[in-house]
Design a protein around this motif. Structure first.
Motif, mmCIF file in Angstrom:
data_model
loop_
_atom_site.group_PDB
_atom_site.id
_atom_site.type_symbol
_atom_site.label_atom_id
_atom_site.label_comp_id
_atom_site.label_asym_id
_atom_site.label_seq_id
_atom_site.Cartn_x
_atom_site.Cartn_y
_atom_site.Cartn_z
ATOM 1 N N ALA A 19 54.897 48.838 44.426
ATOM 2 C CA ALA A 19 53.605 48.169 44.574
ATOM 3 C C ALA A 19 53.083 47.853 43.191
ATOM 4 C CB ALA A 19 52.623 49.060 45.311
ATOM 5 N N ARG A 20 52.214 46.872 43.106
ATOM 6 C CA ARG A 20 51.728 46.473 41.792
ATOM 7 C C ARG A 20 50.262 46.076 41.836
ATOM 8 N NH1 ARG A 20 53.813 40.649 39.951
ATOM 9 N NH2 ARG A 20 52.424 41.179 38.252
ATOM 10 N N THR A 21 49.667 46.057 40.653
ATOM 11 C CA THR A 21 48.361 45.417 40.489
ATOM 12 C C THR A 21 48.581 44.222 39.573
ATOM 13 O OG1 THR A 21 47.771 46.698 38.541
ATOM 14 C CG2 THR A 21 47.186 47.633 40.698
ATOM 15 N N PHE A 22 47.550 43.412 39.437
ATOM 16 C CA PHE A 22 47.707 42.173 38.672
ATOM 17 C C PHE A 22 46.805 42.168 37.449
ATOM 18 C CE2 PHE A 22 49.001 41.282 42.961
ATOM 19 C CZ PHE A 22 50.165 40.563 42.784
ATOM 20 N N GLN A 23 47.320 41.505 36.406
ATOM 21 C CA GLN A 23 46.577 41.420 35.153
ATOM 22 C C GLN A 23 45.241 40.717 35.370
ATOM 23 O OE1 GLN A 23 48.904 39.484 32.191
ATOM 24 N NE2 GLN A 23 47.337 39.637 30.621
ATOM 25 N N ASN A 24 45.319 39.532 36.017
ATOM 26 C CA ASN A 24 44.071 38.876 36.398
ATOM 27 C C ASN A 24 43.880 39.168 37.882
ATOM 28 O OD1 ASN A 24 46.386 37.504 36.816
ATOM 29 N ND2 ASN A 24 45.651 35.517 36.164
ATOM 30 N N ILE A 25 42.883 39.957 38.166
ATOM 31 C CA ILE A 25 42.706 40.539 39.495
ATOM 32 C C ILE A 25 42.972 39.538 40.613
ATOM 33 C CG2 ILE A 25 41.012 41.642 41.000
ATOM 34 C CD1 ILE A 25 39.619 42.627 38.454
ATOM 35 N N ARG A 26 43.796 39.926 41.551
ATOM 36 C CA ARG A 26 44.112 39.064 42.692
ATOM 37 C C ARG A 26 43.758 39.776 43.982
ATOM 38 N NH1 ARG A 26 47.633 34.765 42.317
ATOM 39 N NH2 ARG A 26 48.450 34.331 40.264
ATOM 40 N N LEU A 27 42.467 39.934 44.226
ATOM 41 C CA LEU A 27 42.041 40.508 45.510
ATOM 42 C C LEU A 27 41.896 39.372 46.510
ATOM 43 C CD1 LEU A 27 39.392 42.992 44.171
ATOM 44 C CD2 LEU A 27 41.525 43.601 45.302
ATOM 45 N N PHE A 28 41.806 39.726 47.788
ATOM 46 C CA PHE A 28 41.524 38.719 48.807
ATOM 47 C C PHE A 28 40.006 38.626 48.908
ATOM 48 C CE2 PHE A 28 45.478 40.945 50.219
ATOM 49 C CZ PHE A 28 46.334 39.996 49.691
ATOM 50 N N GLY A 29 39.434 37.716 48.114
ATOM 51 C CA GLY A 29 38.001 37.694 47.871
ATOM 52 C C GLY A 29 37.128 37.580 49.104
ATOM 53 N N GLU A 30 37.549 36.762 50.070
ATOM 54 C CA GLU A 30 36.715 36.538 51.259
ATOM 55 C C GLU A 30 36.783 37.733 52.211
ATOM 56 O OE1 GLU A 30 34.897 33.958 52.604
ATOM 57 O OE2 GLU A 30 35.112 32.428 51.058
ATOM 58 N N LEU A 31 37.833 38.533 52.101
ATOM 59 C CA LEU A 31 37.975 39.669 53.018
ATOM 60 C C LEU A 31 37.124 40.834 52.512
ATOM 61 C CD1 LEU A 31 41.797 39.765 53.859
ATOM 62 C CD2 LEU A 31 39.990 38.427 54.883
ATOM 63 N N SER A 32 36.771 41.709 53.446
ATOM 64 C CA SER A 32 35.993 42.876 53.048
ATOM 65 C C SER A 32 36.888 43.838 52.270
ATOM 66 C CB SER A 32 35.425 43.565 54.283
ATOM 67 O OG SER A 32 36.458 44.227 54.983
ATOM 68 N N VAL A 33 36.234 44.748 51.561
ATOM 69 C CA VAL A 33 36.959 45.761 50.795
ATOM 70 C C VAL A 33 37.894 46.535 51.723
ATOM 71 C CG1 VAL A 33 36.641 47.927 49.547
ATOM 72 C CG2 VAL A 33 35.177 45.959 49.041
ATOM 73 N N LEU A 34 37.365 46.908 52.885
ATOM 74 C CA LEU A 34 38.171 47.659 53.850
ATOM 75 C C LEU A 34 39.381 46.836 54.303
ATOM 76 C CD1 LEU A 34 38.456 50.170 55.672
ATOM 77 C CD2 LEU A 34 37.044 49.014 57.351
ATOM 78 N N ASP A 35 39.145 45.561 54.584
ATOM 79 C CA ASP A 35 40.254 44.717 55.062
ATOM 80 C C ASP A 35 41.320 44.513 53.990
ATOM 81 O OD1 ASP A 35 39.385 44.469 57.604
ATOM 82 O OD2 ASP A 35 38.481 42.487 57.378
ATOM 83 N N ASN A 36 40.898 44.466 52.731
ATOM 84 C CA ASN A 36 41.867 44.369 51.647
ATOM 85 C C ASN A 36 42.857 45.533 51.705
ATOM 86 O OD1 ASN A 36 41.735 42.390 49.127
ATOM 87 N ND2 ASN A 36 39.725 42.450 50.086
ATOM 88 N N VAL A 37 42.327 46.729 51.924
ATOM 89 C CA VAL A 37 43.190 47.915 51.955
ATOM 90 C C VAL A 37 43.963 47.974 53.269
ATOM 91 C CG1 VAL A 37 43.250 50.413 51.686
ATOM 92 C CG2 VAL A 37 41.556 49.082 50.460
ATOM 93 N N LYS A 38 43.285 47.613 54.373
ATOM 94 C CA LYS A 38 43.978 47.615 55.672
ATOM 95 C C LYS A 38 45.148 46.644 55.659
ATOM 96 C CE LYS A 38 41.196 47.897 59.665
ATOM 97 N NZ LYS A 38 39.995 47.348 60.326
ATOM 98 N N LEU A 39 44.967 45.515 54.970
ATOM 99 C CA LEU A 39 46.054 44.529 54.887
ATOM 100 C C LEU A 39 47.285 45.177 54.265
ATOM 101 C CD1 LEU A 39 47.372 42.234 52.634
ATOM 102 C CD2 LEU A 39 47.340 41.786 55.062
#
Lengths: 370, 271
Positions: free
Chosen positions: B88-108
């Motif tokens: 798993a990785r994180t990104f240098q320039n943050i790539r979150l799913f902006g429109e989704l909720s914080v919870l949904d980001n993790v649930k995804l």
């Protein structure tokens, strides 16, 4: 830290098999259909009932297109093509089926069998449209967004041209029997397939409308829906989180095509003769307009946009000839005032109405003032 | 690389590389990350660090060499298959799913370890409901570890910067990885936050039993927490060793500071 599987072992005690969760919404769909069916004759005259049936068809078209254009963010421009596939398959099934089985079309004695033929035809149209969606989607969804738009645009035009090249419609049982499999080329060319009995009354239309909305809702609020939305938000992040892009895009595309086929199947049974132009770009654009105005990803937005934009020309009959100008203006104004569509990705019940309606804007203004 | 090291390595990378036209972005990159190892990857801007991450996670396909994760070859897999294998990785320039909720980001991200059938989704089958609930529980557990449970329903886009960085790590962990790749997690943080981050990276490694590979520009942070460091410059590995070895390597000093002229002559390589 527990794994997902361990969490899942804890769950069954809390969530029993919920038959109410599973079944009640489907029952509710039937109830909605019955209510519309029996309430509308009391409330409005036959003309407006016909308008309502048209509204229903376009609600299904918009909500289904929203699955691929809205949730997954893949810009399909060939939805009318899938609708036309469904319309012709379903229409021909009912028309030729009636001729074959009964010798005539639209005979009151054949009403219930006719309804059966219509439902079978819609089912068949749905399957054929889904297969078409799979065949178009599998190669093109590997490509980037703009290519998909071009490929799907081409698909709609191919369907239109193919339909224009078909031969004249057969009108008696003997000819139908003779034709056999060649029936497929007797779809009456450019003038459009006519004489399909309008079996799709308000009950059937709104049954399919509510079922489509339920399907769209259940997809949206599920792991599949999250996967689709994540693709739309950021493909690179989505696949790094284990989302199989091609699989989910194709799933969305096939589902949208299938439901588009249903919309088409109903369209050919409300007294609107399906013609090749129904597969063309103009019709696809009409549906895209509904989805974009309602908000990419919002089911209730699509529904509302379909209702308003189908009713609007009826209300403004005098302005009929300026329809496209009004729509274009509407689109421009929308893009300025609410660039993400009426509801954005949210549903109508997720907005905290009076405070929330323009809160995004207000917050930006406040931030700007600082 | 000793044979003992290579057989015990969880993530064993041997000589991977990629060129874009004439540009050799990464060449002959090797690293042997043991279980629970905490290694660093440093180098000047444009050295190819993020490209190396993209090779490891399948965003780019390597043109040479091989990668094994827990004995399984992964270098030809697609990104989602590599995620399933356990990187798993994180990104240098943050790539979150902006429109989704914080919870949904993790649930995804929890999505990866579940089973998803269309029929189950449409019927809301008992298994589907149980799985959704399990995902919610797991996501909430992870969010609470990072102190993000209060903002679970907020759109990810609306979080402050530091929380977004934490959410990215949280989301990566939700895929239940064996190896976590962190791409500049301290970028844009102030010194206090950096100290906290150093602590939490160690804590994550211990709590989740992960191996971590870290790209970072902040030397203090890297030198403090990494067991071994690999230094890249112009796509080449110029040095690899413990923090003290790396700090004193003339090639590293040259890469970062340029060639120094002293009384004894030129220190470092060619001018």
């Amino acid at each position: 830290m527990k794994t997902l599987a361990q969490h899942q072992q804890d769950v069954p005690g809390k969530v029993a098999t919920r038959w109410d969760v599973m079944l009640l919404p489907w029952v509710a769909c039937i109830v909605v259909a019955l209510v519309v069916h029996f309430a509308s004759p009391v409330l409005v005259n036959e003309y407006w009932q016909n308008v309502l049936r048209r509204v229903g068809v376009f609600v299904i078209a918009a909500v289904s297109l929203n699955i691929v254009n809205g949730y997954a963010g893949q810009f399909s421009m060939g939805h009318a093509g899938f609708m036309a596939v469904g319309a012709y398959v379903a229409g021909a099934t009912t028309y030729y089926g009636s001729l074959l089985l009964h010798g005539s079309v639209n005979d009151p004695n054949f009403y219930y069998q006719g309804i059966g033929l219509m439902l079978g035809g819609i089912g068949l149209g749905c399957v054929v449209a889904a297969i078409a969606g799979y065949l178009v989607g599998l190669p093109s969804l590997r490509l980037r967004g703009d290519y998909l738009a071009i490929v799907t645009l081409g698909f709609g035009e191919i369907i239109r041209v193919m339909l224009e090249l078909t031969k004249g419609q057969l009108d008696n049982a003997a000819a139908v029997k003779d034709a056999g499999a060649k029936l497929l080329i007797h779809l009456n060319g450019p003038s459009g397939f006519f004489g399909i009995p309008s079996y799709a009354n308000l009950f059937w239309i709104f049954l399919f409308v509510s079922v489509t909305c339920l399907i769209a809702y259940r997809i949206k609020y599920s792991s599949t829906g999250r996967a689709l939305l994540s693709i739309r938000e950021d493909e690179i992040a989505a696949r790094s989180m284990g989302v199989d892009l091609t699989k989910y895009k194709v799933r969305a595309f096939v589902l949208a095509a299938a439901l588009g086929g249903v919309a088409g199947g109903l369209y050919s049974h409300i007294g609107a003769n399906p013609s090749p132009t129904d597969a063309g770009f103009q019709r696809s654009f009409d549906v895209i307009l509904l989805v974009v105005l309602g908000g990419l990803g919002s089911i209730s937005g699509s529904v509302l946009a379909a209702i308003v934009l189908i009713l609007l020309p009826e209300v403004l009959r005098e302005a009929q000839q300026y329809r496209l100008i009004i729509f274009a203006l509407l689109l421009i104004i929308m893009m300025i005032v609410r660039p993400k569509g009426l509801f954005g990705v949210k549903e109508i019940w997720e907005l905290d109405w009076f405070t929330g309606w323009f809160s995004g804007k207000r917050r930006e203004r406040k931030a700007g003032a600082k | 690389m000793s044979t003992a090291e290579s057989t015990t390595a969880l993530l064993d990378v041997r000589g991977i590389g990629i060129s874009f036209g004439g540009l050799k972005a990464v060449q002959d990159f090797s690293i042997a990350l043991p279980p629970r190892g905490l290694y660093g990857l440093i180098g000047p801007n444009g050295a190819g660090k993020t490209t190396a991450f993209n090779l490891l996670t399948g965003v780019y396909t390597t043109q040479t060499g091989m990668t094994t994760l827990a004995g399984k070859r992964i270098e030809t897999l697609k990104p989602h298959q590599i995620a399933a294998a356990g990187i798993a990785r994180t990104f240098q320039n943050i790539r979150l799913f902006g429109e989704l909720s914080v919870l949904d980001n993790v649930k995804l991200a929890c999505h990866l370890r579940g089973k998803h059938t269309l029929l189950g989704t449409l019927l809301r089958s008992p298994r589907f409901v149980a799985q959704e609930e399990a995902m919610r529980l797991q996501a909430m557990e992870l969010l609470s570890i990072f102190g993000l449970e209060r903002v679970a329903d907020e759109s990810a886009r609306n979080l402050p910067y530091g929380d977004q960085r934490r959410l990215e790590i949280c989301r990566a962990l939700a895929t239940q990885p064996k190896v976590l790749l962190l791409d500049e997690p301290a970028a844009g943080m102030n010194p206090t936050e950096k100290v906290e981050l150093a602590e939490s990276i160690r804590a994550i490694r211990d709590r989740f039993g992960l191996a971590i590979l870290l790209i970072e520009h902040d030397m203090g942070l890297v030198m403090k927490i990494c067991e071994r460091i690999t230094v890249l410059d112009h796509g080449q590995t110029i040095c690899s060793g413990t923090p003290s070895q790396v700090q004193n390597d003339p090639k590293v000093i040259e890469a970062y500071l340029g060639v120094e002229e002293t009384a004894e002559g030129v220190v470092g390589g060619a001018v």
